[in-house]
Design a protein around this motif. Structure first.
Motif, short mmCIF file in Angstrom:
data_model
loop_
_atom_site.label_atom_id
_atom_site.label_comp_id
_atom_site.label_asym_id
_atom_site.label_seq_id
_atom_site.Cartn_x
_atom_site.Cartn_y
_atom_site.Cartn_z
N MET A 69 0.93 -1.02 -0.09
CA MET A 69 0.19 -0.04 -0.06
C MET A 69 0.84 1.29 0.08
N ALA A 70 1.99 1.21 0.68
CA ALA A 70 2.79 2.30 0.73
C ALA A 70 3.31 2.92 -0.62
N TYR A 71 3.72 1.83 -1.40
CA TYR A 71 4.09 2.23 -2.75
C TYR A 71 2.92 2.67 -3.63
N ILE A 72 1.86 2.16 -3.37
CA ILE A 72 0.65 2.59 -4.33
C ILE A 72 0.25 3.93 -4.06
N ILE A 73 0.20 4.30 -2.77
CA ILE A 73 -0.37 5.82 -2.32
C ILE A 73 0.96 6.78 -2.12
N GLY A 74 2.19 6.14 -2.17
CA GLY A 74 3.21 7.16 -2.15
C GLY A 74 3.82 7.62 -0.90
N PHE A 78 5.28 7.11 9.56
CA PHE A 78 6.50 6.50 10.69
C PHE A 78 6.76 7.39 11.73
N ARG A 79 6.53 6.90 13.07
CA ARG A 79 6.37 7.88 14.09
C ARG A 79 5.74 8.99 13.87
N ASP A 80 6.17 10.23 13.92
CA ASP A 80 5.19 11.34 13.80
C ASP A 80 5.38 11.96 12.65
N ILE A 81 6.01 11.38 11.54
CA ILE A 81 6.37 12.07 10.08
C ILE A 81 5.70 10.99 9.08
N ILE A 82 5.46 11.73 7.95
CA ILE A 82 5.19 10.99 6.88
C ILE A 82 6.29 10.71 5.81
N ILE A 83 6.81 9.55 5.55
CA ILE A 83 7.70 9.39 4.51
C ILE A 83 7.34 9.07 3.10
N LYS A 84 7.93 9.67 2.11
CA LYS A 84 7.53 9.60 0.81
C LYS A 84 8.00 8.22 0.48
N THR A 85 7.43 7.27 -0.44
CA THR A 85 7.86 5.90 -0.50
C THR A 85 7.60 5.71 -2.03
N ASP A 86 8.68 4.79 -2.75
CA ASP A 86 8.34 4.26 -3.85
C ASP A 86 9.15 2.64 -4.01
N ARG A 88 12.15 2.23 -5.06
CA ARG A 88 13.57 2.28 -4.62
C ARG A 88 13.93 1.94 -3.16
N ALA A 89 12.90 2.13 -2.51
CA ALA A 89 13.17 2.11 -0.72
C ALA A 89 12.65 0.98 -0.25
N LEU A 90 13.09 0.82 0.82
CA LEU A 90 12.46 -0.28 1.86
C LEU A 90 11.44 0.69 2.49
#
Length: 98
Positions: A69-74, A78-86, A88-90
């Motif tokens: 899901m993290a790859y789909i919505i981008g 995590f903790r108190d932040i939102i990390i961009k995902t694709d 290329r990263a775990l």
């Protein structure tokens, strides 16, 4: 297609896929929020809101093909932040927060 019909069809698609998705309604709402740009409260109160079902079901099919899901919505909370995902990263996991 309106939200209530999208939810009904999405639940049927998930069940027919045989995939073990622990919280199907949660994931459906995450995809609905992503596609519509509206929050869960709005979507819950406005079940007759018309939206683009093609975009939604394209993303649902990715999820049913085991794309996280993290790859789909981008992004991923995590903790108190939102990390961009694709791809290329775990993806940060809950067990690594401590």
């Amino acid at each position: 297609m309106v939200v209530k019909d999208i939810i009904r069809k999405a639940l049927a698609d998930i069940e027919a896929s045989g995939k073990n998705i622990p919280n199907p309604m949660g994931e459906i709402y995450m995809l609905l929020e992503h596609v519509s740009g509206k929050d869960k409260l709005f979507l819950t109160l406005n079940k007759d809101f018309d939206m683009n079902e093609e975009d939604f079901f394209n993303l649902l099919n990715k999820r049913l093909n085991d794309t996280p899901m993290a790859y789909i919505i981008g992004n991923k909370h995590f903790r108190d932040i939102i990390i961009k995902t694709d791809e290329r990263a775990l993806i940060p996991r809950f067990c690594t927060e401590n």
